[in-house]
Design an enzyme around this catalytic site. Structure first.
Site: not given
Ligand code: NCD
Length: 310
Positions: A59-60, A88, A109, A137
């Site tokens: 999703r993100t 590397k 991320r 997040h």
């Molecule tokens: C979450 C995350 O990656 O922190 N999902 C998200 O970004 N919508 C929650 C999770 O991984 O449980």
């Protein structure tokens, strides 16, 4: 519009004033209205987003990329540490310095807490934290507040239950920071050992937030306007037998909701594993897929704001 966040990094839920947050929410609403009329302006034309994903994401990552494309911007991406120079031994700082030469905004991320901050210190373009390990997040938290606003109205004086992994859950860590901009009641429901970090709870109390910690999910459901469920995060456990013992402790099911005799809004950042059964999906309060859709408008608003095109 939101001028305080122009050119800024988006790293932590605690960086937002209520005014900053509400400006982003208003801009997201504006994008949503325009989207429905097929009138999204090409605000990001000529701009490039670099998406650096060193941890799994559906999703993100896709909603940031789709948001950029909807605004007619372009995207370059790294989908895993293994296929980038991180494999590397390149430092995050050097990666951020490099990517700043290619892109107007970076979304990152990474499994390490503080990684987005580290990238931001080296980057010369805005860095957006899309999840730093068990840290924060913030963009998920903004879309969560946007969803709450759409589903129940103003978050003022409502009761929100946060259920599941409150220790490692970066979505709830960021969300409580934003919710604490409003007077409200929070109920924390977590298995033993996965409680919200003590320091966070103390800070929230200092801000005047009413907090109840309980292990009684049924009770929490019965007194909540919103129930925010999170996944028990297998990947954060060093001992898998702890995960096996804890998973499945709290499950929201159709049966449980019927017994509760209340229809709270049910949210989840997703992915779900077994903490919300699929028979809940048909409930009018099941908002998690609407929440997914909201993410795109919020991410459009964030991208447009930090790059200064609005
Ligand atoms: C979450 C995350 O990656 O922190 N999902 C998200 O970004 N919508 C929650 C999770 O991984 O449980």
């Amino acid at each position: 519009m939101s001028q305080h966040l122009r050119g800024q990094h988006i790293l932590h839920g605690n960086q937002f004033s209520r005014e900053d947050l509400e400006q982003i929410l208003a801009l997201a609403r504006d994008f949503e209205t325009k989207f429905e009329k097929n009138e999204i302006p090409p605000l990001m034309k000529g701009k490039i987003l670099a998406a650096l994903f060193f941890e799994p994401s559906t999703r993100t990552r896709l909603s940031f990329e789709a948001a950029m494309h909807r605004l007619e911007g372009a995207v370059v991406s790294v989908a895993s540490a293994e296929t980038s120079s991180a494999a590397k031994g390149e430092t995050l700082g050097d990666t951020a310095r490099t990517v700043s030469q290619y892109a107007d905004v970076i979304v990152i991320r990474h499994p390490k807490i503080g990684s987005a901050q580290e990238a931001a210190e080296a980057a010369s373009v805005p860095v957006i934290n899309a999840g730093d390990g068990a840290g924060q997040h913030p963009t998920q938290a903004i879309l969560d507040v946007y969803t709450i606003q759409k589903e129940v109205g103003s978050p003022e004086r409502i009761t929100v239950s946060l259920v599941g992994d409150l220790k490692f859950g970066r979505t709830v860590h960021a969300l409580v920071e934003l919710l604490s901009l409003y007077p409200m009641n929070l109920i924390f429901v977590s298995p033993q050992g996965l409680e919200m970090p003590r320091e966070t709870t103390e800070n929230l109390k200092k801000k005047g937030i009413q907090i109840t910690e309980t292990d009684d999910l049924r009770d929490a459901l019965g007194s909540s306007d919103v129930v925010y469920v999170t996944r028990i995060q297998k990947e954060r456990f060093s001992d898998l037998s702890d995960y096996q013992r804890i998973k499945g402790t709290y499950v929201i099911s159709d049966k449980l909701l019927r017994e509760t005799k209340r229809e709270p809004i049910i949210m989840h950042p997703l992915p779900r594993v077994d903490e919300i059964t699929t028979d809940v999906d048909a409930h009018p309060g099941a908002a998690y897929f609407r929440q997914v859709r909201n993410g795109i408008f919020v991410r459009m608003a964030l991208l447009a704001t930090v790059t200064g095109v609005v």
